[in-house]
Design an enzyme around this catalytic site. Structure first.
Site, PDB file in Angstrom:
ATOM      1  N   CYS A 123       0.872  -1.079  -0.108  1.00 33.94           N
ATOM      2  CA  CYS A 123      -0.001   0.109  -0.041  1.00 33.94           C
ATOM      3  C   CYS A 123       0.793   1.070   0.025  1.00 33.94           C
ATOM      4  O   CYS A 123       2.061   1.278   0.170  1.00 33.94           O
ATOM      5  CB  CYS A 123      -0.897  -0.063   1.176  1.00 33.94           C
ATOM      6  SG  CYS A 123      -2.378   1.123   0.728  1.00 33.94           S
ATOM      7  N   CYS A 133      -4.087   6.155   0.697  1.00 32.41           N
ATOM      8  CA  CYS A 133      -3.532   4.862   0.034  1.00 32.41           C
ATOM      9  C   CYS A 133      -3.233   4.768  -1.393  1.00 32.41           C
ATOM     10  O   CYS A 133      -2.888   3.724  -1.945  1.00 32.41           O
ATOM     11  CB  CYS A 133      -4.634   3.686   0.101  1.00 32.41           C
ATOM     12  SG  CYS A 133      -4.910   3.339   1.945  1.00 32.41           S
ATOM     13  N   LYS A 198     -12.123  -4.823   2.673  1.00 29.82           N
ATOM     14  CA  LYS A 198     -11.613  -3.914   3.897  1.00 29.82           C
ATOM     15  C   LYS A 198     -12.492  -2.840   4.146  1.00 29.82           C
ATOM     16  O   LYS A 198     -12.924  -1.898   3.211  1.00 29.82           O
ATOM     17  CB  LYS A 198     -10.188  -3.448   3.379  1.00 29.82           C
ATOM     18  CG  LYS A 198      -9.518  -2.626   4.402  1.00 29.82           C
ATOM     19  CD  LYS A 198      -8.345  -2.031   3.822  1.00 29.82           C
ATOM     20  CE  LYS A 198      -7.238  -1.308   5.090  1.00 29.82           C
ATOM     21  NZ  LYS A 198      -6.082  -0.925   4.550  1.00 29.82           N
ATOM     22  N   ARG A 220     -11.143   7.425   4.297  1.00 28.20           N
ATOM     23  CA  ARG A 220     -10.918   6.450   3.132  1.00 28.20           C
ATOM     24  C   ARG A 220     -12.205   5.865   2.483  1.00 28.20           C
ATOM     25  O   ARG A 220     -12.114   4.856   1.967  1.00 28.20           O
ATOM     26  CB  ARG A 220      -9.932   5.493   3.718  1.00 28.20           C
ATOM     27  CG  ARG A 220      -8.614   5.842   4.037  1.00 28.20           C
ATOM     28  CD  ARG A 220      -7.725   4.714   4.482  1.00 28.20           C
ATOM     29  NE  ARG A 220      -6.303   5.181   4.631  1.00 28.20           N
ATOM     30  CZ  ARG A 220      -5.737   5.565   5.478  1.00 28.20           C
ATOM     31  NH1 ARG A 220      -6.453   6.145   6.301  1.00 28.20           N
ATOM     32  NH2 ARG A 220      -4.348   5.683   5.361  1.00 28.20           N
ATOM     33  N   GLU A 236     -16.865  -7.195  -4.318  1.00 32.57           N
ATOM     34  CA  GLU A 236     -15.390  -6.873  -4.296  1.00 32.57           C
ATOM     35  C   GLU A 236     -14.510  -8.330  -4.223  1.00 32.57           C
ATOM     36  O   GLU A 236     -13.528  -8.526  -4.873  1.00 32.57           O
ATOM     37  CB  GLU A 236     -15.185  -5.947  -2.806  1.00 32.57           C
ATOM     38  CG  GLU A 236     -15.282  -4.512  -2.660  1.00 32.57           C
ATOM     39  CD  GLU A 236     -14.147  -3.909  -3.880  1.00 32.57           C
ATOM     40  OE1 GLU A 236     -13.054  -4.786  -4.426  1.00 32.57           O
ATOM     41  OE2 GLU A 236     -14.312  -2.492  -3.976  1.00 32.57           O
ATOM     42  N   LYS A 251     -11.584  -7.551   6.813  1.00 26.25           N
ATOM     43  CA  LYS A 251     -10.928  -6.791   7.785  1.00 26.25           C
ATOM     44  C   LYS A 251     -11.548  -5.491   8.157  1.00 26.25           C
ATOM     45  O   LYS A 251     -12.316  -5.025   7.192  1.00 26.25           O
ATOM     46  CB  LYS A 251      -9.326  -6.480   7.090  1.00 26.25           C
ATOM     47  CG  LYS A 251      -8.798  -5.122   7.886  1.00 26.25           C
ATOM     48  CD  LYS A 251      -7.589  -4.769   7.509  1.00 26.25           C
ATOM     49  CE  LYS A 251      -6.847  -3.732   8.075  1.00 26.25           C
ATOM     50  NZ  LYS A 251      -5.686  -3.385   7.406  1.00 26.25           N
ATOM     51  N   SER A 277      -5.917  -3.593  14.932  1.00 25.95           N
ATOM     52  CA  SER A 277      -5.304  -2.873  16.287  1.00 25.95           C
ATOM     53  C   SER A 277      -6.361  -2.498  17.004  1.00 25.95           C
ATOM     54  O   SER A 277      -6.115  -2.480  18.337  1.00 25.95           O
ATOM     55  CB  SER A 277      -4.285  -1.562  15.686  1.00 25.95           C
ATOM     56  OG  SER A 277      -5.376  -0.817  15.137  1.00 25.95           O
TER      57      SER A 277
HETATM   58 ZN   LIG Z   1      -3.207   1.905   2.915  1.00 29.14          ZN
END
Ligand SMILES: [Zn+2]
Length: 328
Positions: A123, A133, A198, A220, A236, A251, A277
């Site tokens: 990325c 990104c 994602k 994003r 996707e 994710k 995280s």
């Molecule tokens: Zn990224």
């Protein structure tokens, strides 16, 4: 008229005896399921704590090797590398620097630990001044120009010796672009683990601090998936498969177990789930404050991710799992 009584069934019979309970366990965690995420920065002798990710560190390649040796000796089979760059620019060019932190780390790991499987995250967000990104044009991310840059990143990782690449950018056409670039360069045997679903999640904050990738403007949402949309996630996944993905990823993990299950029911390829995280931090901080037991909660969460359909789990708990599974 007399009402027919229900039938009395004793389901608890199978739960009475511990050995039988263990024999009948349907889902099991194994060290082979795990991929350990690791952060790498250029330099030497660096092992720096990451704020809001207790017990996770930012390593220079030499220190990363020491950590990986310990993990691999304990039975961890795979790692996923993330870079942090101190030389950001608009294009994110440090991402394909052959002497960059990730490329250096891959060379060191593959030289010293040839049996460890090394995935690299592909990325630009840790390398662009915008923190996005992709390459920015105005306020929008330029999809097709970004693809050219991503291909350079992936190639630089493969040339350093990466065993598998994991593109996390969520650009259209990225799997196809990377597959073609890799094939043309002779890396046709290198698998692609696609971050297919994602989601634009609020659980990435500690990670963004770790690699300094918080977007300068906006968010994003113009490329990552809306958290409300399952069908869009399936589309996707379908797209990534058509383009040549070998492994599909969901994710974050826990809030999207239904997506993982839907993937499992529809697709035959291996599935990975990324326990991100924020998911890790929630367990850590709750346990540090005495509210829950870290080990018990972490094992239950990881088991639920596996039960939902994951073959592979990327988790910051991976370093603790060899010990935890031995104690089970
Ligand atoms: Zn990224």
């Amino acid at each position: 008229m007399e009402r027919k009584p229900g039938t009395f069934i004793r389901n608890r019979r199978l739960r009475r005896f511990p050995a039988l309970r263990a024999m009948l366990q349907e889902t099991r965690l194994a060290l082979q399921d795990l991929i350990c995420p690791l952060f790498v920065v250029q330099g030497q002798g660096i092992r720096k704590a990451i704020p809001h990710l207790p017990e996770v560190f930012l390593f220079s390649p030499d220190e990363l090797l020491k950590e990986a040796v310990t993990l691999h000796e304990k039975g961890i089979q795979a790692v996923l590398l993330f870079g942090r760059s101190e030389q950001k620019d608009e294009a994110g060019s440090d991402a394909w620097n052959p002497r960059g932190a990730v490329q250096e780390a891959v060379r060191v790991l593959k030289r010293e630990l040839p049996t460890l499987f090394v995935f690299t995250d592909v990325c630009l967000c840790a390398y662009t001044t915008s923190g996005h990104c992709g390459v920015v044009r105005g306020q929008y991310i330029d999809n097709d120009r970004t693809l050219e840059h991503l291909a350079r990143v992936a190639l630089s990782h493969c040339e350093a010796g990466a065993d598998g690449i994991a593109p996390s950018d969520m650009m259209d056409g990225h799997i196809l672009a990377l597959r073609e670039a890799l094939d043309q360069a002779g890396f046709q045997e290198t698998p692609i683990m696609a971050y297919s679903a994602k989601f634009a999640s609020s659980l990435y904050e500690p990670f963004r601090e770790a690699v300094d990738s918080t977007p300068l403007f906006g968010d994003r949402s113009s490329y990552q998936l809306p958290p409300a949309n399952l069908r869009e996630a399936l589309r996707e996944a379908q797209t990534d498969l058509l383009e040549g993905a070998d492994i599909l990823m969901v994710k974050p993990a826990l809030p999207y177990l239904d997506v993982l299950r839907a993937f499992r029911e529809r697709f035959l390829v291996p599935l990975a789930a990324f326990q991100v995280s924020g998911e890790y931090a929630m367990v850590k901080y709750a346990s540090l404050n005495g509210a829950i037991d870290e080990k018990k909660v972490a094992l239950e969460l990881l088991l639920s991710i596996k039960r939902a359909g994951a073959d592979l789990i990327i988790s910051y708990f991976a370093p603790k799992m060899p010990e935890w599974l031995r104690e089970e």
